[in-house]
Design an enzyme around this catalytic site. Structure first.
Site, PDB file in Angstrom:
ATOM      1  N   SER A 142       0.881  -1.330  -0.127  1.00  0.00           N
ATOM      2  CA  SER A 142      -0.080  -0.043   0.117  1.00  0.00           C
ATOM      3  C   SER A 142       0.893   1.251   0.005  1.00  0.00           C
ATOM      4  O   SER A 142       1.898   1.377   0.584  1.00  0.00           O
ATOM      5  CB  SER A 142      -0.889   0.047   1.400  1.00  0.00           C
ATOM      6  OG  SER A 142      -1.463   1.329   1.227  1.00  0.00           O
ATOM      7  N   TYR A 156      -2.783  -0.341   9.787  1.00  0.00           N
ATOM      8  CA  TYR A 156      -2.540  -0.852   8.448  1.00  0.00           C
ATOM      9  C   TYR A 156      -1.182  -0.638   7.866  1.00  0.00           C
ATOM     10  O   TYR A 156      -0.663  -1.475   7.441  1.00  0.00           O
ATOM     11  CB  TYR A 156      -3.413   0.036   7.590  1.00  0.00           C
ATOM     12  CG  TYR A 156      -3.662  -0.379   6.256  1.00  0.00           C
ATOM     13  CD1 TYR A 156      -4.253  -1.577   5.643  1.00  0.00           C
ATOM     14  CD2 TYR A 156      -3.369   0.423   5.109  1.00  0.00           C
ATOM     15  CE1 TYR A 156      -4.231  -2.142   4.126  1.00  0.00           C
ATOM     16  CE2 TYR A 156      -3.706   0.199   3.899  1.00  0.00           C
ATOM     17  CZ  TYR A 156      -4.047  -1.159   3.332  1.00  0.00           C
ATOM     18  OH  TYR A 156      -4.312  -1.365   2.131  1.00  0.00           O
TER      19      TYR A 156
HETATM   20  P1  NDP Z   1     -11.583  -5.457  -1.881  1.00  0.00           P
HETATM   21  O1  NDP Z   1     -12.223  -5.358  -0.467  1.00  0.00           O
HETATM   22  O2  NDP Z   1     -12.168  -4.647  -3.063  1.00  0.00           O
HETATM   23  O3  NDP Z   1     -11.476  -6.989  -2.410  1.00  0.00           O
HETATM   24  C1  NDP Z   1     -10.731  -7.748  -1.224  1.00  0.00           C
HETATM   25  C2  NDP Z   1     -10.426  -9.242  -2.056  1.00  0.00           C
HETATM   26  O4  NDP Z   1      -9.751 -10.038  -1.056  1.00  0.00           O
HETATM   27  C3  NDP Z   1     -11.812  -9.871  -2.264  1.00  0.00           C
HETATM   28  O5  NDP Z   1     -11.354 -10.928  -3.243  1.00  0.00           O
HETATM   29  C4  NDP Z   1     -11.930 -10.803  -0.885  1.00  0.00           C
HETATM   30  O6  NDP Z   1     -12.719 -12.078  -1.292  1.00  0.00           O
HETATM   31  C5  NDP Z   1     -10.481 -11.012  -0.569  1.00  0.00           C
HETATM   32  N1  NDP Z   1     -10.351 -11.157   0.876  1.00  0.00           N
HETATM   33  C6  NDP Z   1     -10.497 -10.241   1.738  1.00  0.00           C
HETATM   34  N2  NDP Z   1     -10.317 -11.025   2.987  1.00  0.00           N
HETATM   35  C7  NDP Z   1      -9.840 -12.187   2.695  1.00  0.00           C
HETATM   36  C8  NDP Z   1      -9.591 -13.206   3.673  1.00  0.00           C
HETATM   37  N3  NDP Z   1      -9.507 -13.041   5.084  1.00  0.00           N
HETATM   38  N4  NDP Z   1      -9.479 -14.409   2.988  1.00  0.00           N
HETATM   39  C9  NDP Z   1      -9.478 -14.373   1.668  1.00  0.00           C
HETATM   40  N5  NDP Z   1      -9.931 -13.606   0.828  1.00  0.00           N
HETATM   41  C10 NDP Z   1      -9.985 -12.345   1.369  1.00  0.00           C
HETATM   42  O7  NDP Z   1     -10.007  -5.033  -1.895  1.00  0.00           O
HETATM   43  P2  NDP Z   1      -9.057  -4.178  -2.874  1.00  0.00           P
HETATM   44  O8  NDP Z   1      -9.304  -5.085  -4.215  1.00  0.00           O
HETATM   45  O9  NDP Z   1      -9.108  -2.741  -2.835  1.00  0.00           O
HETATM   46  O10 NDP Z   1      -7.593  -4.529  -2.387  1.00  0.00           O
HETATM   47  C11 NDP Z   1      -6.738  -5.566  -2.693  1.00  0.00           C
HETATM   48  C12 NDP Z   1      -5.252  -5.359  -2.062  1.00  0.00           C
HETATM   49  O11 NDP Z   1      -4.809  -4.162  -2.262  1.00  0.00           O
HETATM   50  C13 NDP Z   1      -5.372  -5.526  -0.509  1.00  0.00           C
HETATM   51  O12 NDP Z   1      -4.206  -6.151  -0.035  1.00  0.00           O
HETATM   52  C14 NDP Z   1      -5.445  -4.076  -0.229  1.00  0.00           C
HETATM   53  O13 NDP Z   1      -4.670  -3.793   1.195  1.00  0.00           O
HETATM   54  C15 NDP Z   1      -4.451  -3.408  -1.139  1.00  0.00           C
HETATM   55  N6  NDP Z   1      -4.738  -1.928  -1.390  1.00  0.00           N
HETATM   56  C16 NDP Z   1      -5.804  -1.428  -1.915  1.00  0.00           C
HETATM   57  C17 NDP Z   1      -5.926  -0.087  -2.017  1.00  0.00           C
HETATM   58  C18 NDP Z   1      -7.211   0.546  -2.605  1.00  0.00           C
HETATM   59  O14 NDP Z   1      -7.361   1.764  -2.486  1.00  0.00           O
HETATM   60  N7  NDP Z   1      -8.217  -0.182  -3.056  1.00  0.00           N
HETATM   61  C19 NDP Z   1      -4.838   0.733  -1.984  1.00  0.00           C
HETATM   62  C20 NDP Z   1      -3.672   0.137  -1.297  1.00  0.00           C
HETATM   63  C21 NDP Z   1      -3.467  -1.021  -1.133  1.00  0.00           C
HETATM   64  P3  NDP Z   1     -14.250 -11.936  -1.112  1.00  0.00           P
HETATM   65  O15 NDP Z   1     -14.749 -11.468  -2.449  1.00  0.00           O
HETATM   66  O16 NDP Z   1     -14.649 -13.313  -0.924  1.00  0.00           O
HETATM   67  O17 NDP Z   1     -14.625 -10.931   0.108  1.00  0.00           O
END
Ligand code: NDP
Length: 247
Positions: A142, A156
């Site tokens: 991030s 975080y």
């Molecule tokens: P979303 O919340 O939109 O999607 C999260 C995804 O991760 C989903 O596929 C979800 O599965 C899965 N997930 C969440 N928790 C778990 C868990 N405990 N076990 C397995 N799968 C899990 O997140 P983003 O796409 O925004 O984020 C993806 C990555 O990018 C993360 O690591 C986040 O910290 C990082 N990030 C995002 C930013 C942003 O602005 N969006 C900025 C910086 C970093 P399900 O659909 O089944 O819930």
């Protein structure tokens, strides 16, 4: 001409939505067979699998809660057994939890570190047993790990900064095996976690140099570069794809 990732098998954690979905679709478009994990959203995961299958690639989704290390290991083993190998691991699944440091509970600390730190570590350990020369590990960090631009990010930032140490150490240890490890730091990206029309979106946009959110595909482009031929001499690196958030 063959696609760059023809014959490769990629595992993307949290591939059912957001950045993980974009990465899974992009790696499939580049020729990889793709397995993904998800926590609960079976319908969205199935939709991603269908899209990849329509591209002519093999795809498989495994429900696996990253908070449970045994489930993480079991998912990697199931995918390796089904596809016969793992060439690319993308540690994407993550949770965001912001708030004043004194309000963070012990349960919050455990959960965020389990999902954002322990799971990528355990997934890398497990995947390495199936990875050979040319293997690639990319973790999604991030922009907050590079520049904590507002209050409330202590937990975080702690979790995402840990991936820097993991990535550099993996790069050193795996270099002699011809396997790379890298980190991608997204800025504000329009997903369910951080929607571009959310309450803090204008504030976050203002923290970037470009003045706006990025799309999941922006992150997928960089991951595709790192896992493709173009990334062969890149390891131990952290690449910001953040619209200049850390500038
Ligand atoms: P979303 O919340 O939109 O999607 C999260 C995804 O991760 C989903 O596929 C979800 O599965 C899965 N997930 C969440 N928790 C778990 C868990 N405990 N076990 C397995 N799968 C899990 O997140 P983003 O796409 O925004 O984020 C993806 C990555 O990018 C993360 O690591 C986040 O910290 C990082 N990030 C995002 C930013 C942003 O602005 N969006 C900025 C910086 C970093 P399900 O659909 O089944 O819930």
């Amino acid at each position: 001409m063959a696609a760059t990732l023809d014959g490769k098998v990629a595992l993307v954690t949290g591939g059912s939505r957001g950045i993980g979905e974009a990465v899974a679709l992009r790696l499939a478009a580049d020729g990889a067979d793709v397995a993904l994990t998800y926590r609960g959203n079976e319908e969205r995961a199935a939709r991603v699998v269908d899209k990849i299958t329509e591209m002519g690639r093999r795809a498989w989704a495994v429900r696996s809660d990253s908070a449970d290390p045994r489930a993480v290991r079991a998912a990697v083993e199931e995918i390796a057994a089904r596809f016969g190998r793992i060439d690319i691991l993308v540690n994407n699944a993550g949770v965001g939890l912001l708030g004043p440091v004194e309000d963070i509970t012990l349960e919050d600390i455990d959960h965020v570190l389990e999902v954002n730190v322990r799971a990528p570590f355990v997934a890398a350990q497990a995947a390495l047993r199936h990875m050979t020369e040319g293997g690639r590990i990319v973790s999604i960090g991030s922009c907050i790990a590079e520049r904590v631009a507002f209050a409330g990010g202590t937990l975080y930032a702690t979790s995402k900064t840990a991936l820097t140490g993991m990535t550099k150490a993996l790069a050193r240890e795996l270099g002699p095996r011809g396997i790379t490890a890298n980190l991608v730091h997204p800025g504000p990206i329009d997903t369910d976690m951080n929607p571009a029309d959310g309450p803090s979106a204008d504030f976050q946009s203002g923290l970037t140099a470009l003045g706006h959110y990025g799309q999941p595909s922006d992150i997928a482009e960089t991951v595709a570069h790192l896992v493709g031929e173009g990334g062969r001499y890149v390891t131990g690196a952290a690449i910001a794809v953040d619209g200049g958030f850390a500038a």
